[in-house]
Enzyme design. Structure first.
Site, PDB file in Angstrom:
ATOM      1  CE1 TYR A   1      -2.249  -3.364   2.136  1.00  0.00           C
ATOM      2  CE2 TYR A   1      -4.069  -1.942   1.504  1.00  0.00           C
ATOM      3  CZ  TYR A   1      -3.598  -3.169   1.931  1.00  0.00           C
ATOM      4  OH  TYR A   1      -4.478  -4.196   2.150  1.00  0.00           O
TER       5      TYR A   1
ATOM      6  CG  HIS B   1      -8.902  -0.292  -2.140  1.00  0.00           C
ATOM      7  ND1 HIS B   1      -9.571  -1.136  -1.272  1.00  0.00           N
ATOM      8  CD2 HIS B   1      -9.613   0.853  -2.161  1.00  0.00           C
ATOM      9  CE1 HIS B   1     -10.638  -0.535  -0.810  1.00  0.00           C
ATOM     10  NE2 HIS B   1     -10.692   0.686  -1.336  1.00  0.00           N
TER      11      HIS B   1
ATOM     12  CE  LYS C   1      -5.488  -5.894  -4.401  1.00  0.00           C
ATOM     13  NZ  LYS C   1      -6.038  -4.587  -4.090  1.00  0.00           N
TER      14      LYS C   1
END
Lengths: 183, 164
Positions: free
Chosen positions: A121, A129, A160
């Protein structure tokens, strides 16, 4: 430098901060550890001891934030903590990457539920997120490229960036970041 | 659409036999795909797959595509990825590093595509070295992974010292 904010006791390969007050302080320092019995802490407001992973414990001991005692209550030096907790090559490699990410001001949490070693993070869980999933691999390890596709697809589906981290022979950490390309 | 060009493939080469569409052949020449009566094999296979190149033996379409890659010894994975890239980019070439193709967009940095195949392992070090070498040459490093079903997935693969 300020003294340690918490004292933890070795329980096998983990360290437990038994004082709830100290556990909260350590967690608040950078989202370290996992409060026992709490899946997703909403902040440093839990009421249980804190389980600190081997990588976190070594890092925090080295930084002087955590004092670790052994099973008999004897204080361990950071080197002794490292010796006890980073017992194999894989853990030492994971630690090197963990340390590199933490030293860059990032918050590093376990990435197991995403099939990765770390979820990273910019600011911390509950704030952003985990934009990066990091898988740590030895420099000389051979991998089937389909593994990249599988992990890359999973990362993409949860928005991601999939990253492979490795440690070079000179000890430096290098990352390969994968971004799905529409061609 | 009738074939624009007829070619012969033998001894690892693709040779022009007849050109039926002048503009098409001129474009191939301008882009360096047709030179001295010889066709660049990957381009010949690509054009065959779209019906623009026929072989002197009468083979057309995918039959011609397969004949060209088999006889010239072009790896199937390279021909598959070349074809995908050529559908988007006007200029694609084999690059000097092993299993790489260079695709030049109309603007921006060229893509250096490392073509990988399921089951063909690569070391992390190999991946790093390739990515860094490509970036050093001013190319955008991209991997193309051809899986066992022939499906291809592309990823940009940048080597960096810090992720943020």
């Amino acid at each position: 430098m300020r003294g340690p904010v918490a004292r933890g006791r070795l329980y096998g390969r983990h360290v437990i901060v038994e004082s709830v007050e100290e556990a909260r302080s350590l967690y608040a320092l950078g989202f370290y550890g996992k409060p026992l019995g709490v899946d997703k802490p909403s902040g440093p407001n839990f009421d249980s001891p804190l389980l600190v992973s081997p990588l976190e414990a070594v890092y925090l001991a080295r930084k002087g934030h955590l004092e670790v005692v052994d099973e008999e209550g004897g204080i361990l030096s950071p080197e002794e903590v490292e010796e006890r907790l980073l017992s194999d090559e894989r853990l030492r490699m994971l630690y090197r990457v963990y340390e590199d990410l933490r030293e860059r001001g990032l918050v590093v949490r376990p990435g197991m539920k995403f099939g990765a070693d770390f979820a990273v993070y910019r600011y911390g869980p509950g704030i952003d997120h985990a934009p990066y999933l990091v898988v740590v691999r030895p420099l000389d390890e051979a991998m089937d490229p389909v593994e990249i596709v599988k992990t890359g697809r999973l990362s993409h589906s949860v928005r991601k960036t999939f990253t492979i981290a490795t440690v070079r022979r000179d000890g430096s950490v290098r990352y390969v970041m994968f971004k799905w390309a529409r061609i | 659409m009738p074939a624009a060009l007829e070619a012969r493939v033998d001894e690892g080469r693709v040779t022009l036999v007849a050109c039926h569409a002048e503009q098409f052949c001129r474009t191939l020449e301008e882009r360096g795909y047709l030179e001295g009566g010889r066709l660049y094999p990957l381009e010949a296979a690509f054009q065959a797959s779209r019906g623009r190149v026929a072989l002197a033996g009468g083979q057309t379409g995918w039959e011609a595509f397969l004949d060209i890659i088999r006889i010239t010894g072009v790896p199937l994975k390279l021909a598959i990825v070349y074809r995908l890239l050529r559908n988007r980019y006007p200029e694609v070439r084999e690059w000097t590093r092993p299993s790489t193709l260079l695709a030049r967009p109309r603007s921006g940095r060229p893509l250096e595509v490392l073509v990988l195949e399921e089951g063909e392992e690569i070391t992390i070090e190999g991946l790093l070295e390739w990515s860094e070498a490509a970036a050093k040459d001013g190319h955008e490093p991209v991997i193309a992974v051809v899986d066992r079903n022939g499906q291809t997935t592309f990823y940009e693969a940048r080597s960096v010292g810090a992720i943020v």
